[in-house]
Design an enzyme around this catalytic site. Sequence first.
Site, PDB file in Angstrom:
ATOM      1  CE  LYS A 145      -4.491   0.700   0.421  1.00 19.04           C
ATOM      2  NZ  LYS A 145      -5.683   0.165   0.077  1.00 19.04           N
ATOM      3  CE1 TYR A 204     -30.960   1.518  -6.675  1.00 14.44           C
ATOM      4  CE2 TYR A 204     -30.509   0.523  -8.464  1.00 14.44           C
ATOM      5  CZ  TYR A 204     -31.395   1.258  -7.846  1.00 14.44           C
ATOM      6  OH  TYR A 204     -32.553   1.421  -8.374  1.00 14.44           O
TER       7      TYR A 204
END
Length: 368
Positions: free
Chosen positions: A80, A186
């Site tokens: 990272k 969604y």
Amino acid sequence: MHIFEEMAEYRYEQLVFCHDKSTGLRAVIAIHDTTLGPSLGGCRMWPYASEEEAVVDALRLARGMTYKAAASGLNLGGGKSVIIGDPKRDKSEALFRSFGRYVETLGGRYIVAEDVGISPEEIEHIRVETSHVAGVDITRGGSGDPSPLTALGVFEGIRACVAEARGSDALEGVAVAVQGLGHVGYHLCRLLHEAGARMMVADLNAAAVEGAVAEFGAKAAEPDEILFVPCDVFAPCALGAVVDDETLPRLRCSIIAGSANNVLAEARHGEALAERGILYAPDYVINAGGLINVADELEGYNRERATKRVMRIRDSVERIIAISKRDGVPTNVAADTLALERIAAISSMERLHTGHPYGTLRRSRETI
Ligand code: NAD
């Protein structure tokens, strides 16, 4: 902060400080473990209050990526990076190109992707200087928006949990409470609807709720009550730390499986869920679809292949449930075991061949 002590305790391989006076770049790249392959992880741009905070964040996030990649069956390690700066004020082409040159110096041991504060535009600047980049825009042959595949992975993980809890993976009539109807939530609702599930949904955005009610026949719930509605599956797709001392006794689901990161406020809440008989699909495994999708770019992105790989999240969740039963541990602990067992298996192979306990991967240069 005693950096080498921290690195020794968690076996970090490398920490790189990047500084460029002319562009103002101050960045940290942390490489945790490359046993399984080159480290891949996003670059985060954030106005950290101190250098120590930036280093701690890079180290913590890199280690998380090791577990996530390993448990997902990817041939990647954990890394990272963080750029210290305000993404609203401090971005420039020169800054990101300068960062890209640092990534290039690592020769493929670290592959950079997007994270908080970084958009496809900055990835393009980084890419001018290095090929060790993932999360490239779809118009340039990249994998594009990861959310639909993250949702697919969550859906497959839910099926694994439902099969375990109910003896069948059929979702017809299964009641799912979805918290958050953003990019992932969604899409997840669409998949659940197609599979015949009954949904209750909540979001702070009223338009998203109205959409899910109209499109999927979902029932609307208030954001502060969605956690506590009686249901088979609670799918957190908004915030982290939704399971804590206060919420835990009030949960009325039998399964928790969603896309949110850091669902458990603390690791001990995994044990508390198990004691309450609630099956928890560990967050970093069930939400790995985005990572699996982006990692596919390293072989020349193929949507069909990426989709098949994401569907294997179901196998990972099944394995975690099996380890949880085998070892008598909660599923969040079993997920770590799955990751560590895979790394251990590969590192002993490396030791056989190279005599090196963490077998630095030469193939990392070849594949990227
Ligand atoms: P998003 O920002 O598109 O959607 C989050 C939604 O949650 C928004 O619609 C927001 O209004 C809603 N929300 C916020 N607070 C809420 C609350 N208290 N109650 C109800 N709804 C609330 O984010 P996303 O990309 O859909 O990601 C959702 C979660 O999944 C995040 O935790 C993210 O870190 C994680 N995740 C996403 C991906 C991905 O591919 N997008 C991959 C891995 C993990």
